[in-house]
Design an enzyme around this catalytic site. Structure first.
Site, PDB file in Angstrom:
ATOM      1  N   CYS A  74       7.261  -8.586   9.557  1.00  0.00           N
ATOM      2  CA  CYS A  74       7.674  -9.995   9.541  1.00  0.00           C
ATOM      3  C   CYS A  74       6.786 -10.899   8.683  1.00  0.00           C
ATOM      4  CB  CYS A  74       7.699 -10.558  10.950  1.00  0.00           C
ATOM      5  SG  CYS A  74       8.710  -9.605  12.067  1.00  0.00           S
ATOM      6  N   ARG A 108       6.444  -7.188   2.414  1.00  0.00           N
ATOM      7  CA  ARG A 108       5.934  -6.766   3.713  1.00  0.00           C
ATOM      8  C   ARG A 108       6.952  -5.910   4.462  1.00  0.00           C
ATOM      9  NH1 ARG A 108       1.682  -9.896   5.684  1.00  0.00           N
ATOM     10  NH2 ARG A 108       2.389  -9.681   7.810  1.00  0.00           N
ATOM     11  N   TRP A 136      11.362  -7.969  10.546  1.00  0.00           N
ATOM     12  CA  TRP A 136      11.426  -6.503  10.555  1.00  0.00           C
ATOM     13  C   TRP A 136      11.685  -6.140  12.009  1.00  0.00           C
ATOM     14  CZ3 TRP A 136       8.984  -2.124  12.531  1.00  0.00           C
ATOM     15  CH2 TRP A 136       9.152  -0.939  11.797  1.00  0.00           C
ATOM     16  N   ASN A 193       5.695 -13.678  14.347  1.00  0.00           N
ATOM     17  CA  ASN A 193       5.373 -12.335  13.870  1.00  0.00           C
ATOM     18  C   ASN A 193       4.430 -11.710  14.898  1.00  0.00           C
ATOM     19  OD1 ASN A 193       4.493 -10.045  12.544  1.00  0.00           O
ATOM     20  ND2 ASN A 193       3.207 -11.139  11.082  1.00  0.00           N
ATOM     21  N   GLY A 194       4.788 -10.537  15.396  1.00  0.00           N
ATOM     22  CA  GLY A 194       3.955  -9.880  16.409  1.00  0.00           C
ATOM     23  C   GLY A 194       4.843  -9.380  17.531  1.00  0.00           C
ATOM     24  N   GLU A 196      -2.289  12.653  -0.202  1.00  0.00           N
ATOM     25  CA  GLU A 196      -1.863  11.376  -0.781  1.00  0.00           C
ATOM     26  C   GLU A 196      -0.753  11.583  -1.820  1.00  0.00           C
ATOM     27  OE1 GLU A 196      -2.167   8.492   0.068  1.00  0.00           O
ATOM     28  OE2 GLU A 196      -1.824   7.212  -1.651  1.00  0.00           O
ATOM     29  N   LYS A 242       2.851   9.842  -1.500  1.00  0.00           N
ATOM     30  CA  LYS A 242       3.366   8.963  -2.557  1.00  0.00           C
ATOM     31  C   LYS A 242       4.774   9.379  -2.935  1.00  0.00           C
ATOM     32  CE  LYS A 242       1.568   6.050  -2.734  1.00  0.00           C
ATOM     33  NZ  LYS A 242       0.542   5.953  -1.748  1.00  0.00           N
ATOM     34  N   GLU A 263       7.428   8.962   0.167  1.00  0.00           N
ATOM     35  CA  GLU A 263       7.750   7.619   0.663  1.00  0.00           C
ATOM     36  C   GLU A 263       8.639   6.846  -0.291  1.00  0.00           C
ATOM     37  OE1 GLU A 263       4.248   5.285   1.628  1.00  0.00           O
ATOM     38  OE2 GLU A 263       3.275   5.745  -0.250  1.00  0.00           O
ATOM     39  N   HIS A 275       0.061  30.963   6.264  1.00  0.00           N
ATOM     40  CA  HIS A 275       0.172  31.106   7.718  1.00  0.00           C
ATOM     41  C   HIS A 275       1.450  30.435   8.232  1.00  0.00           C
ATOM     42  CE1 HIS A 275      -3.731  32.941   7.929  1.00  0.00           C
ATOM     43  NE2 HIS A 275      -4.220  31.961   7.193  1.00  0.00           N
ATOM     44  N   LYS A 299       4.958  -2.857   4.352  1.00  0.00           N
ATOM     45  CA  LYS A 299       3.632  -2.851   3.716  1.00  0.00           C
ATOM     46  C   LYS A 299       2.531  -3.009   4.752  1.00  0.00           C
ATOM     47  CE  LYS A 299       0.759  -3.108   0.208  1.00  0.00           C
ATOM     48  NZ  LYS A 299       0.456  -1.815  -0.427  1.00  0.00           N
TER      49      LYS A 299
HETATM   50  C1  G6P Z   1       1.732   1.252   5.887  1.00  0.00           C
HETATM   51  C2  G6P Z   1       1.855   1.327   4.382  1.00  0.00           C
HETATM   52  C3  G6P Z   1       0.884   2.359   3.831  1.00  0.00           C
HETATM   53  C4  G6P Z   1      -0.536   2.052   4.285  1.00  0.00           C
HETATM   54  C5  G6P Z   1      -0.605   1.968   5.810  1.00  0.00           C
HETATM   55  C6  G6P Z   1      -1.939   1.424   6.267  1.00  0.00           C
HETATM   56  O1  G6P Z   1       2.254   2.396   6.465  1.00  0.00           O
HETATM   57  O2  G6P Z   1       3.169   1.638   3.997  1.00  0.00           O
HETATM   58  O3  G6P Z   1       0.917   2.351   2.411  1.00  0.00           O
HETATM   59  O4  G6P Z   1      -1.397   3.036   3.806  1.00  0.00           O
HETATM   60  O5  G6P Z   1       0.394   1.064   6.305  1.00  0.00           O
HETATM   61  O6  G6P Z   1      -2.044   0.085   5.865  1.00  0.00           O
HETATM   62  P1  G6P Z   1      -3.393  -0.690   5.716  1.00  0.00           P
HETATM   63  O7  G6P Z   1      -2.992  -2.087   5.329  1.00  0.00           O
HETATM   64  O8  G6P Z   1      -4.063  -0.651   7.062  1.00  0.00           O
HETATM   65  O9  G6P Z   1      -4.192  -0.017   4.675  1.00  0.00           O
END
Ligand code: G6P
Length: 608
Positions: free
Chosen positions: A2, A27, A75, A101-102, A481, A485, A488, A504, A603
């Protein structure tokens, strides 16, 4: 998740709210709404879907009058995305309008109480209880009502409230959810983060939990819950407006990939003076470091992957045991953490709910908290004993790139700094590592220049059903990572595996034509990973080998090879991650995916 924007000034509020909400789109959201106050009456417009729907509904805000208003991108948590569940929510008497938001954790009991008092609910949201609580507690004084409301609600909140009785002001509060106050000339703002208001002002207030803010066009007053006025310090944001705009790029993600050399330089340079690491930002002394029994690294998503690199780096350099855990597990596993432990918390946004909760759990058990955070003044930064900021600037694409890279850089600085204080590095090793750390920005720039080659490889594999990433030690950390990437943003199934573990079980998934990206940058384990490459090739896999320039043997075993410059083994993740970011980007681009806003993702994840 949000996003909130609020405005009061001389201009029409609605277009400014829509513009601010557009800056918060990154976000993550699934509906949007605005409310304004005009002639003592609250107007609300809200709609499921992208902001464009709301924009069309309101003729870009033009048909919603008033110079004070609040806006929200939602959201969904409580109740599906729908027009009705969208914010703002309005009290039954129409006097209050609320964006939030929350999560209000006790909303069910509050809802039952309000229903028993005759209140009717229109939505399934937790937020609607706030609107009705305002009506319930209001006795003609908005601050008194706010104090009563925040005394009753449990959970996390950033709230903006319009009250029809106060046409020249609006009120806001936050607790454990982000919100900043923007201070303009004859106009003032609230926003979930500074990107929403950078076009208008760079002067902001950060708020403590439960500070109540009254915003008027000519001034902002902040009160504590005893209704006493609180003096706030004005903080000036040094981010450039262009930093939060696409600047000719098709996607923020590519812009941010290309910004990595600068972000790395900005993060590293101020912390190296005369060949020594200077961490002015933290108060950890040599004696404190010597007393550390164990280090925990706690984070979510990509930040957790930085932690996996951190474990290898710190254990190797400092010989202190390190446990790295995802925050959502750490907080609920009754962690054995205490006074002589250091907990390193990593977060780009500084507001990830699980990470913040894990931090609080560790702190309550006596551990010392050192956080690595990108957003200045965020909840995680505020709650930490020490903060080292990554100077990556605003990161808009959901899939992190430059924040990840700068977090890694800080992790190296911390590792080397501690190793030095512990007497675990010779002056020669120290000097060489410093030189190599300082060389990283230019090396990353060199790798980015070869993006055409990665784009070509992406064109060969973007139709894959499933892609595996394998590596050992630090290469495994980067595989995690690289795999994230890719999946996602391109929605291709992908898994990262410790190269030695593949046989395994998972090797049964390898069939003719399956792409395996094998990372073998580390010299010590190069031969071992090459053996794993041979194993998957023998089962029909096509292999992209990712190694350093000097390890030429990879071209004899892999079908395609990507190289990165040689450097100290500990630093290689900073280089090897870049082609993987580019690979994910190009695959997603060829598939026509919404790269900056991948489906279902947000985000900043401000709920559990
Ligand atoms: C979300 C984002 C990720 C990020 C994670 C942690 O899932 O999509 O890209 O790594 O949150 O976010 P932060 O702001 O705590 O690094």
């Amino acid at each position: 998740m949000c996003g909130i924007v609020g405005y009061i000034g001389q201009k029409q509020a609605a277009p400014i709210l829509l513009d601010g909400l557009a800056k918060l789109e990154y976000r993550g959201y699934d509906s949007a709404g605005i409310a304004t106050l005009n002639d003592g009456k609250i107007d609300v417009a809200k709609a499921k879907g992208r902001l464009a729907v709301l924009s069309e509904l309101t003729d870009e805000g033009k048909n919603v009058p008033g110079t004070v208003g609040i806006g929200h991108t939602r959201w969904a948590t409580h109740g599906e995305p729908s027009d009705i569940n969208s914010h703002p929510h309005v009290s039954m008497d129409g006097r209050f309008s609320v964006v939030h938001n929350g999560i209000i954790e006790n909303y069910i009991s509050l809802k039952e109480k309000l229903i028993s008092k005759g209140f009717e609910f229109k939505s399934e949201t937790d937020t609607e209880v706030i609107a009705h609580l305002f009506e319930y507690y209001y006795n003609g004084d908005i601050i008194d009502a706010m104090i009563k409301v925040i005394n009753r609600v449990e959970g996390s909140y950033a709230i903006g409230v319009l009250c029809a009785d106060y046409p020249d002001q609006f009120v806001a509060v936050r607790k454990a959810s982000p919100m900043i106050i923007g201070l303009g000339e004859g106009e003032n703002f609230i926003a979930s983060d500074v990107t929403a208001i950078l076009n208008h002002t760079r002067n902001i207030y950060y708020l403590e939990d439960n500070e109540i803010v009254i915003l008027k066009s000519d001034g902002v007053k902040v009160y504590n819950t005893d209704k006493e006025e609180v003096e706030k310090e004005v903080f000036t944001v040094n981010w450039d407006v262009s930093a939060a705009e696409k600047g000719g790029y098709e996607h923020f993600m590519m812009k941010e990939i290309e910004e990595q050399p600068k972000a790395l330089r900005d993060t590293i340079s101020p912390r190296i003076k005369d060949g020594r690491i200077v961490l002015d930002d933290i108060s950890l002394t040599a004696a404190d470091i010597k007393a550390i029994k164990k280090i925990f690294i706690v984070a979510c998503g990509s930040a957790y992957h930085v932690g996996v690199v951190g474990k290898y780096a710190i254990e190797k350099m400092c010989r202190i045991p390190v446990e790295v855990q995802v925050a959502s597990e750490f907080r609920y596993c009754d962690p054995i953490v205490g006074k002589n432990d250091l907990v390193i918390v990593i977060s780009q946004s500084g507001e990830t709910a699980d990470t913040l909760a894990a931090l609080k759990e560790a702190k309550s058990k006596g551990a010392r908290i050192l956080s690595i955070v990108n957003v200045v003044g965020s909840a995680i930064a505020n709650a930490s004993d020490d903060v080292i900021y990554t100077w990556a600037g605003p990161e808009i694409a959901v899939a992190t790139t430059k924040a990840y890279s700068t977090q890694l850089a800080v992790m190296y600085l911390i590792s080397l700094y501690m190793a030095d204080k512990l007497g675990m590095v010779t002056s020669g090793q120290y000097k060489k590592l410093i030189e190599q750390i300082e060389a990283l920005p230019d090396q990353v720039a060199e790798i980015i220049k070869q993006k055409d080659k990665v784009q070509y490889l992406a064109s060969l594999f973007f139709n894959s059903q499933s892609i595996f990433f394998i590596g050992r030690n630090l290469d495994y950390a980067v595989s995690l990572e690289g795999s994230l990437k890719l999946k996602e943003i391109s929605y291709i199934h992908s898994e990262a595996y410790a190269a030695g573990e593949l046989k395994h079980g998972t090797i049964s998934l390898i069939e003719s034509g399956t792409l395996v990206v094998a990372l073998a940058t580390g010299r010590e384990l190069f031969d071992k990973t090459v053996s794993n490459v041979k194993e998957v090739k023998a089962r029909g896999a096509v292999v992209i080998g990712l190694t350093t320039e000097s390890q030429t043997y990879m071209s004899e075993v892999a079908d395609h090879v990507i190289t990165v410059p040689d450097t100290d083994e500990m630093l290689l993740p900073s280089l090897s991650v870049v082609p993987l970011q580019l690979f994910g980007y190009y695959v997603a681009s060829l598939k026509g995916c919404d790269i900056d806003k991948p489906r279902n993702l947000a985000k900043s994840v401000t709920v559990e």
